[in-house]
Design a protein around this motif. Structure first.
Motif, PDB file in Angstrom:
ATOM      1  N   SER A 188       0.832  -1.208   0.000  1.00 16.57           N
ATOM      2  CA  SER A 188       0.000   0.000   0.000  1.00 16.57           C
ATOM      3  C   SER A 188       0.868   1.259   0.000  1.00 16.57           C
ATOM      4  N   ASP A 189       0.234   2.358  -0.422  1.00 21.96           N
ATOM      5  CA  ASP A 189       1.000   3.603  -0.495  1.00 21.96           C
ATOM      6  C   ASP A 189       0.071   4.801  -0.355  1.00 21.96           C
ATOM      7  N   ILE A 190       0.620   5.868   0.255  1.00 23.26           N
ATOM      8  CA  ILE A 190      -0.084   7.147   0.331  1.00 23.26           C
ATOM      9  C   ILE A 190       0.668   8.143  -0.557  1.00 23.26           C
ATOM     10  N   LEU A 191      -0.049   8.761  -1.469  1.00 23.08           N
ATOM     11  CA  LEU A 191       0.507   9.818  -2.308  1.00 23.08           C
ATOM     12  C   LEU A 191       0.054  11.150  -1.708  1.00 23.08           C
ATOM     13  N   CYS A 192       1.009  11.875  -1.121  1.00 21.85           N
ATOM     14  CA  CYS A 192       0.643  13.103  -0.403  1.00 21.85           C
ATOM     15  C   CYS A 192       0.279  14.244  -1.352  1.00 21.85           C
ATOM     16  N   ASP A 193       1.102  14.430  -2.386  1.00 24.45           N
ATOM     17  CA  ASP A 193       0.839  15.537  -3.315  1.00 24.45           C
ATOM     18  C   ASP A 193       1.324  15.112  -4.699  1.00 24.45           C
ATOM     19  N   ALA A 194       0.364  14.911  -5.600  1.00 28.28           N
ATOM     20  CA  ALA A 194       0.696  14.431  -6.941  1.00 28.28           C
ATOM     21  C   ALA A 194       1.578  15.413  -7.699  1.00 28.28           C
ATOM     22  N   ARG A 195       1.509  16.719  -7.358  1.00 27.93           N
ATOM     23  CA  ARG A 195       2.288  17.710  -8.092  1.00 27.93           C
ATOM     24  C   ARG A 195       3.747  17.746  -7.663  1.00 27.93           C
ATOM     25  N   ASN A 196       4.023  17.121  -6.528  1.00 28.43           N
ATOM     26  CA  ASN A 196       5.401  17.127  -6.028  1.00 28.43           C
ATOM     27  C   ASN A 196       5.931  15.700  -5.846  1.00 28.43           C
ATOM     28  N   HIS A 197       5.501  14.783  -6.723  1.00 26.45           N
ATOM     29  CA  HIS A 197       5.916  13.383  -6.617  1.00 26.45           C
ATOM     30  C   HIS A 197       6.459  12.948  -7.966  1.00 26.45           C
ATOM     31  N   ALA A 206      -7.501  17.420 -11.195  1.00 25.25           N
ATOM     32  CA  ALA A 206      -8.110  17.580  -9.869  1.00 25.25           C
ATOM     33  C   ALA A 206      -7.545  16.602  -8.849  1.00 25.25           C
ATOM     34  N   PHE A 207      -6.917  15.509  -9.284  1.00 26.12           N
ATOM     35  CA  PHE A 207      -6.388  14.519  -8.359  1.00 26.12           C
ATOM     36  C   PHE A 207      -5.080  15.043  -7.760  1.00 26.12           C
ATOM     37  N   ARG A 208      -5.105  15.372  -6.446  1.00 30.40           N
ATOM     38  CA  ARG A 208      -3.913  15.910  -5.785  1.00 30.40           C
ATOM     39  C   ARG A 208      -3.259  14.895  -4.847  1.00 30.40           C
ATOM     40  N   SER A 209      -4.058  14.112  -4.136  1.00 33.68           N
ATOM     41  CA  SER A 209      -3.498  13.115  -3.221  1.00 33.68           C
ATOM     42  C   SER A 209      -4.309  11.829  -3.338  1.00 33.68           C
ATOM     43  N   GLY A 210      -3.685  10.731  -2.939  1.00 31.67           N
ATOM     44  CA  GLY A 210      -4.359   9.442  -3.068  1.00 31.67           C
ATOM     45  C   GLY A 210      -3.852   8.413  -2.086  1.00 31.67           C
ATOM     46  N   LEU A 211      -4.676   7.429  -1.894  1.00 34.37           N
ATOM     47  CA  LEU A 211      -4.347   6.287  -1.030  1.00 34.37           C
ATOM     48  C   LEU A 211      -4.674   5.033  -1.848  1.00 34.37           C
ATOM     49  N   THR A 212      -3.704   4.138  -2.002  1.00 39.27           N
ATOM     50  CA  THR A 212      -3.887   2.960  -2.847  1.00 39.27           C
ATOM     51  C   THR A 212      -3.542   1.702  -2.063  1.00 39.27           C
ATOM     52  N   VAL A 213      -4.459   0.725  -2.092  1.00 39.99           N
ATOM     53  CA  VAL A 213      -4.268  -0.550  -1.385  1.00 39.99           C
ATOM     54  C   VAL A 213      -4.471  -1.683  -2.389  1.00 39.99           C
ATOM     55  N   PRO A 214      -3.520  -2.613  -2.486  1.00 39.79           N
ATOM     56  CA  PRO A 214      -3.688  -3.724  -3.434  1.00 39.79           C
ATOM     57  C   PRO A 214      -4.757  -4.704  -2.956  1.00 39.79           C
ATOM     58  N   ILE A 215      -5.506  -5.264  -3.896  1.00 43.72           N
ATOM     59  CA  ILE A 215      -6.478  -6.337  -3.592  1.00 43.72           C
ATOM     60  C   ILE A 215      -5.883  -7.629  -4.159  1.00 43.72           C
ATOM     61  N   GLY A 216      -4.836  -8.100  -3.529  1.00 44.25           N
ATOM     62  CA  GLY A 216      -4.142  -9.292  -3.996  1.00 44.25           C
ATOM     63  C   GLY A 216      -3.670  -9.084  -5.427  1.00 44.25           C
TER      64      GLY A 216
END
Length: 461
Positions: free
Chosen positions: A119-128, A137-147
């Protein structure tokens, strides 16, 4: 992020951006920490998921829980399909639609999470450096794998929206989701196996059973490598194999039984031990193999290039399929014996028909003579008709005895003697209705034959 507005998460200085994201509205449970209430509510969702009958329902429950419990107004479940992520369920506020395939499975941070399984947290898409948002419009995100199925993702229009608490709760939710998906997919695969087994049990030959078994193994176990080996006098003979199995296992070729019954062959080890044996094979990839015994009939070998692909449920399915293949082999043997018995019975009936036809034909001549002479005897009591009738009856008795002997002993002439053709011809002439014709014998010859059978031949000319 509640009610579709950006909020929550941590700012770079560590302060809360929106207290509304970390506490629930109303409720009045001021002495109970919010994370504790959310965890309990997630467990309630898990109970609902365990009653779901379809994966689509589980995906919807996942998104609903993320919105209602975690406060992720923009979130989606995306499933890996043909190299792209396909949206399987999405929240009402998110700018996505079910069925959309916005990115490939190796795209940006999302692809990394899927490929790495972390899993990963993307704090700021403009500075990554690795962020590749599909919408501005997508600035931050949280992603979790489903296997290996895909990913769950929460998105915000604000940077630093998600924190470690959000990630921990999201991972708990996806743990429940994965368990429910495993249950439903296991049930679906078992139902698929049961349906396929009905077709398997209609196969009438070993080859047909092996083909059906291979195809079921490949489809139900998602195994591109599948081989059915048949046990034949100290050899495990590959009856059928998928194209992939032919490449990876080089043929495959028959495997001789080792002196100790198993040796270094995992296929023979499975037969000797009577239980599933795991194995590996290597070509350009490393393959994980399952070798499942078919009783004394052979071995089912299935493989996947995905390491750890065969869990406990897969082993159970493979062993269930193997038991069904063994039963189908036994049934095919029984059906083969039944068909052979039916063919033998048909041949016997045909021989009986021919026998009856021969007896009827051979008896017709002497019977006709006896009948004719009996009529004449009534008109001429002092003639020679009685002797002719007796000769005809004697001939009929001989024909019956010879025919019964032929039926009991078969068609082979076991004993022969020197037979005069002229004498046989004369005797045969006396036993048939000549209708005023005459027989002239101008020469003679001697042959080795059964006299009575040769006479039958002459009488039927």
């Amino acid at each position: 992020m509640g009610n579709g507005e950006p909020g929550g998460g941590k700012q770079p200085d560590g302060s809360d951006a929106d207290a509304g994201h970390s506490s629930e509205q109303g409720g009045g449970e001021t002495d109970d920490p919010v994370p504790g209430r959310k965890i309990r509510r997630l467990h309630e969702v898990a109970t609902a998921m365990q009653t779901a009958a379809a994966v689509e329902e589980i995906y919807e429950l996942t998104v609903d829980a993320a919105v209602d419990i975690l406060g992720f107004d923009w979130c989606a479940v995306e499933i890996a399909t043909e190299g792209r992520f396909e949206v399987a369920a999405v929240s009402e506020e998110a700018p996505l639609e079910v069925g959309a395939r916005p990115i490939t499975t190796d795209h940006g941070v999302t692809g990394e999470v899927y490929m790495n399984g972390e899993s990963d947290i993307l704090c700021d898409a403009r500075n990554h450096a690795r962020a590749e948002p599909t919408l501005e419009a997508f600035r931050s995100g949280l992603t979790v794998p489903i296997g290996d199925r895909g990913i769950f993702q929460g998105i915000s229009s604000e940077p630093y929206f998600f924190d470690e608490d959000d990630l921990e709760l999201a991972e708990l939710l996806i743990t429940h989701t994965t368990a429910a998906l495993d249950r439903v997919e296991e049930t679906q695969r078992l139902n698929k196996l049961n349906r396929a087994t009905r077709q398997l049990m209609t196969a009438e030959t070993h080859e047909a059973v092996a083909r059906e078994g291979r195809d079921i193994a490949s489809a139900v176990l998602n195994a591109p490598l599948a081989v059915v080996f048949y046990h034949d006098e100290g050899l495990l003979v590959p009856m059928v194999a998928t194209a992939t199995a032919s490449e990876v296992l080089e043929g495959p070729t028959p495997i001789e039984q080792p002196d100790d019954g198993s040796g270094e062959s995992p296929r023979w080890a499975a037969m000797a031990q009577g239980e599933t044996v795991r194995d590996t094979a290597v070509d350009d990839d490393r393959w994980e193999l399952l070798n499942v015994p078919l009783g004394e009939q052979g071995v089912l070998c299935v493989g996947s290039r995905v390491q750890g692909a065969f869990g406990g449920g897969d082993v159970v399915l493979a062993e269930t399929l193997a038991a069904n293949i063994e039963a189908a082999f036994t049934r095919a043997d029984r059906e083969q014996r039944r068909r052979e018995q039916a063919r033998q019975l048909q041949r016997q009936n045909e021989r009986l028909d021919r026998f009856a036809s021969i007896v009827s034909h051979d008896l017709r001549n002497p019977l006709h003579i006896a009948s004719t002479r009996a009529a004449l005897a009534r008109e001429e009591p002092d003639g020679e008709h009685v002797e002719a009738i007796q000769n005809a009856l004697d001939r009929m008795e001989t024909i019956i005895d010879d025919t019964l002997s032929l039926a009991r002993q078969g068609k082979t002439v076991e004993e022969t003697e020197s037979v005069s053709l002229s004498k046989v011809a004369a005797r045969s002439w006396d036993q048939v209705d000549t209708a005023g014709a005459s027989l002239e014998i101008v020469s003679d010859a001697t042959v080795q034959a059964d006299a009575d059978r040769l006479q039958n031949v002459f009488e039927n000319l």
